[in-house]
Design an enzyme around this catalytic site. Structure first.
Site, short mmCIF file in Angstrom:
data_model
loop_
_atom_site.label_atom_id
_atom_site.label_comp_id
_atom_site.label_asym_id
_atom_site.label_seq_id
_atom_site.Cartn_x
_atom_site.Cartn_y
_atom_site.Cartn_z
CG ASP A 10 -0.36 0.30 2.76
OD1 ASP A 10 0.82 0.30 2.31
OD2 ASP A 10 -1.23 0.59 3.87
CB CYS A 67 0.57 -2.17 4.40
SG CYS A 67 0.39 -3.41 6.57
N GLY A 68 2.08 -0.95 6.50
CA GLY A 68 2.95 0.04 7.28
C GLY A 68 3.44 -1.30 8.43
CB THR A 69 1.88 -3.29 10.83
OG1 THR A 69 0.92 -3.62 10.08
CG2 THR A 69 1.54 -1.76 12.08
N GLY A 72 -2.54 -5.42 8.57
CA GLY A 72 -3.74 -5.22 7.19
C GLY A 72 -3.67 -6.75 6.37
CG HIS A 100 8.13 -26.41 10.28
ND1 HIS A 100 8.30 -25.95 11.67
CD2 HIS A 100 9.47 -26.40 10.29
CE1 HIS A 100 9.73 -26.38 12.03
NE2 HIS A 100 9.81 -26.46 10.92
CG HIS A 135 6.56 -30.54 8.70
ND1 HIS A 135 6.62 -29.27 9.44
CD2 HIS A 135 7.37 -30.13 8.86
CE1 HIS A 135 7.25 -29.39 10.31
NE2 HIS A 135 8.44 -29.99 9.86
NE ARG A 138 2.12 -31.31 12.92
CZ ARG A 138 2.89 -31.58 13.18
NH1 ARG A 138 4.28 -30.73 12.94
NH2 ARG A 138 3.54 -32.89 14.70
C1 RB5 Z 1 -1.91 2.46 6.55
O1 RB5 Z 1 -1.81 3.85 7.17
C2 RB5 Z 1 -1.57 1.51 7.40
O2 RB5 Z 1 -2.93 1.00 7.76
C3 RB5 Z 1 -1.52 0.47 6.89
O3 RB5 Z 1 -0.38 0.70 5.66
C4 RB5 Z 1 -0.88 -0.65 7.41
O4 RB5 Z 1 -0.28 -0.49 8.44
C5 RB5 Z 1 -2.55 -1.41 8.26
O5 RB5 Z 1 -2.31 -2.93 8.65
#
Ligand code: RB5
Length: 145
Positions: A10, A67-69, A72, A100, A135, A138
């Site tokens: 994203d 994505c950022g984290t 998502g 695995h 594996h 599973r």
């Molecule tokens: C976008 O701002 C952020 O929400 C997205 O990149 C992500 O981290 C979502 O999980």
């Protein structure tokens, strides 16, 4: 034979994605870039969906989502039948989830993991193979959930 890797992000990860593409290309992998390529705000489920379809159709063997984290993207990807997406923050987990869980999509957080670590995670993921055996049973159970 060189693996074909699909990759998408994203708006939190276009530069990060570009760096990973350059890294993988230099190692001889073929990358399919599914966007986004600007920092204009987009919705990560749209890009997760595009990438998962490229993997489940066989167009790409493996996928990478940024994505950022990474969270998502991993939630969205794991809603697709046949996709086993793993959010990884270290290379050991990335190798083990291939070996695995037969994970076929790697998720990373561009705002969480530095690029050098991302390269090491990526190398471990694309360079590891599923071990099968116990594996497989599973993974079959995962697919029937
Ligand atoms: C976008 O701002 C952020 O929400 C997205 O990149 C992500 O981290 C979502 O999980």
């Amino acid at each position: 034979m060189s693996k074909i890797i699909a990759i998408a992000s994203d708006h939190a990860g276009p530069a990060y994605k570009k760096a990973i593409i350059e890294h993988l290309t230099a190692l001889g992998y073929t990358c399919i870039n599914l966007g986004t390529d600007t920092e204009e705000s987009v919705d990560y489920p749209v890009y997760a969906d595009k990438l998962c379809k490229a993997v489940t159709s066989g167009e790409a063997e493996l996928g990478i989502l940024v994505c950022g984290t990474g969270i998502g993207m991993s939630i969205a990807a794991n809603k697709h039948k046949g996709i086993r997406a793993a959010l990884c923050g270290d290379p050991v987990s990335a190798a083990l989830t291939r070996q695995h869980n037969n994970a076929n999509v790697l998720c990373m957080g561009a705002r969480i993991i530095g690029l050098e670590t991302a390269f090491a995670i990526t190398d471990a993921f694309v360079g590891s193979e599923f071990l099968g055996g116990r594996h497989q049973r599973r993974v079959d159970m995962l697919e029937s959930l």
